[in-house]
Design a protein around this motif. Structure first.
Motif, PDB file in Angstrom:
ATOM      1  N   ALA A  53       5.317   1.268  -6.981  1.00 51.57           N
ATOM      2  CA  ALA A  53       5.419   2.699  -6.736  1.00 51.57           C
ATOM      3  C   ALA A  53       4.071   3.362  -6.961  1.00 51.57           C
ATOM      4  O   ALA A  53       3.236   2.878  -7.723  1.00 51.57           O
ATOM      5  CB  ALA A  53       6.474   3.319  -7.643  1.00 51.57           C
ATOM      6  N   CYS A  54       3.879   4.452  -6.273  1.00 51.37           N
ATOM      7  CA  CYS A  54       2.651   5.228  -6.430  1.00 51.37           C
ATOM      8  C   CYS A  54       3.058   6.624  -6.885  1.00 51.37           C
ATOM      9  O   CYS A  54       3.805   7.313  -6.193  1.00 51.37           O
ATOM     10  CB  CYS A  54       1.900   5.288  -5.102  1.00 51.37           C
ATOM     11  SG  CYS A  54       0.346   6.196  -5.196  1.00 51.37           S
ATOM     12  N   VAL A  55       2.612   7.006  -8.051  1.00 56.57           N
ATOM     13  CA  VAL A  55       2.979   8.312  -8.591  1.00 56.57           C
ATOM     14  C   VAL A  55       1.943   9.340  -8.161  1.00 56.57           C
ATOM     15  O   VAL A  55       0.759   9.185  -8.445  1.00 56.57           O
ATOM     16  CB  VAL A  55       3.083   8.262 -10.127  1.00 56.57           C
ATOM     17  CG1 VAL A  55       3.472   9.637 -10.671  1.00 56.57           C
ATOM     18  CG2 VAL A  55       4.094   7.201 -10.550  1.00 56.57           C
ATOM     19  N   HIS A  56       2.402  10.341  -7.456  1.00 60.25           N
ATOM     20  CA  HIS A  56       1.512  11.397  -6.995  1.00 60.25           C
ATOM     21  C   HIS A  56       1.707  12.653  -7.826  1.00 60.25           C
ATOM     22  O   HIS A  56       2.840  13.036  -8.126  1.00 60.25           O
ATOM     23  CB  HIS A  56       1.796  11.729  -5.528  1.00 60.25           C
ATOM     24  CG  HIS A  56       1.159  10.773  -4.570  1.00 60.25           C
ATOM     25  ND1 HIS A  56       0.158  11.131  -3.716  1.00 60.25           N
ATOM     26  CD2 HIS A  56       1.379   9.448  -4.364  1.00 60.25           C
ATOM     27  CE1 HIS A  56      -0.211  10.072  -3.006  1.00 60.25           C
ATOM     28  NE2 HIS A  56       0.512   9.031  -3.375  1.00 60.25           N
ATOM     29  N   ALA A  57       0.610  13.277  -8.158  1.00 59.99           N
ATOM     30  CA  ALA A  57       0.674  14.570  -8.818  1.00 59.99           C
ATOM     31  C   ALA A  57       0.766  15.649  -7.746  1.00 59.99           C
ATOM     32  O   ALA A  57       0.083  15.585  -6.722  1.00 59.99           O
ATOM     33  CB  ALA A  57      -0.569  14.784  -9.672  1.00 59.99           C
TER      34      ALA A  57
ATOM     35  N   GLY B 173      -2.860  13.987  -4.913  1.00 55.91           N
ATOM     36  CA  GLY B 173      -3.313  12.601  -4.961  1.00 55.91           C
ATOM     37  C   GLY B 173      -2.592  11.830  -6.054  1.00 55.91           C
ATOM     38  O   GLY B 173      -1.649  12.325  -6.675  1.00 55.91           O
ATOM     39  N   ARG B 174      -3.065  10.635  -6.294  1.00 54.52           N
ATOM     40  CA  ARG B 174      -2.421   9.814  -7.315  1.00 54.52           C
ATOM     41  C   ARG B 174      -2.531  10.485  -8.671  1.00 54.52           C
ATOM     42  O   ARG B 174      -3.582  11.016  -9.035  1.00 54.52           O
ATOM     43  CB  ARG B 174      -3.068   8.433  -7.368  1.00 54.52           C
ATOM     44  CG  ARG B 174      -2.924   7.669  -6.075  1.00 54.52           C
ATOM     45  CD  ARG B 174      -3.361   6.240  -6.241  1.00 54.52           C
ATOM     46  NE  ARG B 174      -2.532   5.542  -7.219  1.00 54.52           N
ATOM     47  CZ  ARG B 174      -2.496   4.215  -7.349  1.00 54.52           C
ATOM     48  NH1 ARG B 174      -3.230   3.460  -6.588  1.00 54.52           N
ATOM     49  NH2 ARG B 174      -1.729   3.656  -8.253  1.00 54.52           N
ATOM     50  N   ALA B 175      -1.439  10.412  -9.427  1.00 57.97           N
ATOM     51  CA  ALA B 175      -1.412  11.062 -10.733  1.00 57.97           C
ATOM     52  C   ALA B 175      -2.487  10.496 -11.646  1.00 57.97           C
ATOM     53  O   ALA B 175      -3.099  11.223 -12.431  1.00 57.97           O
ATOM     54  CB  ALA B 175      -0.038  10.887 -11.366  1.00 57.97           C
TER      55      ALA B 175
ATOM     56  N   ILE C 158       0.840  -1.196   0.000  1.00 63.79           N
ATOM     57  CA  ILE C 158       0.000   0.000   0.000  1.00 63.79           C
ATOM     58  C   ILE C 158       0.869   1.237   0.000  1.00 63.79           C
ATOM     59  O   ILE C 158       2.014   1.218   0.444  1.00 63.79           O
ATOM     60  CB  ILE C 158      -0.939   0.031   1.216  1.00 63.79           C
ATOM     61  CG1 ILE C 158      -0.110   0.063   2.508  1.00 63.79           C
ATOM     62  CG2 ILE C 158      -1.902  -1.151   1.194  1.00 63.79           C
ATOM     63  CD1 ILE C 158      -0.922   0.293   3.754  1.00 63.79           C
ATOM     64  N   CYS C 159       0.310   2.306  -0.526  1.00 65.51           N
ATOM     65  CA  CYS C 159       1.038   3.573  -0.524  1.00 65.51           C
ATOM     66  C   CYS C 159       0.813   4.260   0.821  1.00 65.51           C
ATOM     67  O   CYS C 159      -0.327   4.537   1.187  1.00 65.51           O
ATOM     68  CB  CYS C 159       0.535   4.452  -1.658  1.00 65.51           C
ATOM     69  SG  CYS C 159       1.236   6.111  -1.635  1.00 65.51           S
ATOM     70  N   PRO C 160       1.886   4.526   1.583  1.00 62.14           N
ATOM     71  CA  PRO C 160       1.717   5.169   2.888  1.00 62.14           C
ATOM     72  C   PRO C 160       1.184   6.589   2.783  1.00 62.14           C
ATOM     73  O   PRO C 160       0.558   7.093   3.714  1.00 62.14           O
ATOM     74  CB  PRO C 160       3.135   5.137   3.478  1.00 62.14           C
ATOM     75  CG  PRO C 160       4.048   5.041   2.300  1.00 62.14           C
ATOM     76  CD  PRO C 160       3.292   4.245   1.263  1.00 62.14           C
ATOM     77  N   VAL C 161       1.422   7.215   1.634  1.00 58.60           N
ATOM     78  CA  VAL C 161       0.917   8.582   1.457  1.00 58.60           C
ATOM     79  C   VAL C 161      -0.590   8.555   1.193  1.00 58.60           C
ATOM     80  O   VAL C 161      -1.357   9.315   1.783  1.00 58.60           O
ATOM     81  CB  VAL C 161       1.656   9.290   0.307  1.00 58.60           C
ATOM     82  CG1 VAL C 161       1.094  10.691   0.101  1.00 58.60           C
ATOM     83  CG2 VAL C 161       3.148   9.346   0.604  1.00 58.60           C
ATOM     84  N   CYS C 162      -1.027   7.655   0.326  1.00 59.17           N
ATOM     85  CA  CYS C 162      -2.446   7.548   0.029  1.00 59.17           C
ATOM     86  C   CYS C 162      -3.240   7.172   1.267  1.00 59.17           C
ATOM     87  O   CYS C 162      -4.392   7.556   1.422  1.00 59.17           O
ATOM     88  CB  CYS C 162      -2.682   6.494  -1.056  1.00 59.17           C
ATOM     89  SG  CYS C 162      -2.223   7.032  -2.713  1.00 59.17           S
ATOM     90  N   ASN C 163      -2.612   6.397   2.147  1.00 58.76           N
ATOM     91  CA  ASN C 163      -3.303   5.933   3.340  1.00 58.76           C
ATOM     92  C   ASN C 163      -3.117   6.865   4.532  1.00 58.76           C
ATOM     93  O   ASN C 163      -3.506   6.526   5.648  1.00 58.76           O
ATOM     94  CB  ASN C 163      -2.816   4.526   3.687  1.00 58.76           C
ATOM     95  CG  ASN C 163      -3.377   3.484   2.727  1.00 58.76           C
ATOM     96  OD1 ASN C 163      -4.441   2.940   2.934  1.00 58.76           O
ATOM     97  ND2 ASN C 163      -2.664   3.231   1.635  1.00 58.76           N
TER      98      ASN C 163
HETATM   99 ZN   LIG Z   1      -0.066   7.078  -3.176  1.00 59.77          ZN
END
Ligand SMILES: [Zn+2]
Ligand SMILES: [Zn+2]
Length: 80
Positions: free
Chosen positions: A58-62, A29-31, A4-9
């Motif tokens: 990886a989770c790409v954030h905008a 948020g997510r790109a 999981i993405c720690p930033v998204c969560n």
């Molecule tokens: Zn994320």
């Protein structure tokens, strides 16, 4: 269970300084979810979209700088 993405969560804040003015940018948020009025204008990032395998790790954030309006993308590496 996929990583999981720690930033998204909401586990950790996304910290990134604007490449233009050095101020902290805001997370949009997510790109893949944030592609609205903003179109990415940095062709160097296109390779990350066609790779495929990287998206699992990886989770790409905008992000967008509130001060100068510079848009960018930040890749958050996931740790399974
Ligand atoms: Zn994320
Ligand atoms: Zn800026």
């Amino acid at each position: 269970m996929p990583p999981i993405c720690p930033v998204c969560n909401g586990l950790v804040p996304l910290v990134f300084d604007c490449p233009r003015c050095g101020r902290p940018v805001g997370d949009l948020g997510r790109a893949s979810d944030a592609l609205g009025p903003y179109a990415p204008y940095e062709p160097g990032h296109e390779e990350s979209r066609t790779g495929g395998s990287m998206e699992d790790m990886a989770c790409v954030h905008a992000v967008r700088c509130e001060s100068c309006g510079t848009g960018s993308e930040v890749t958050v590496v996931l740790h399974p």
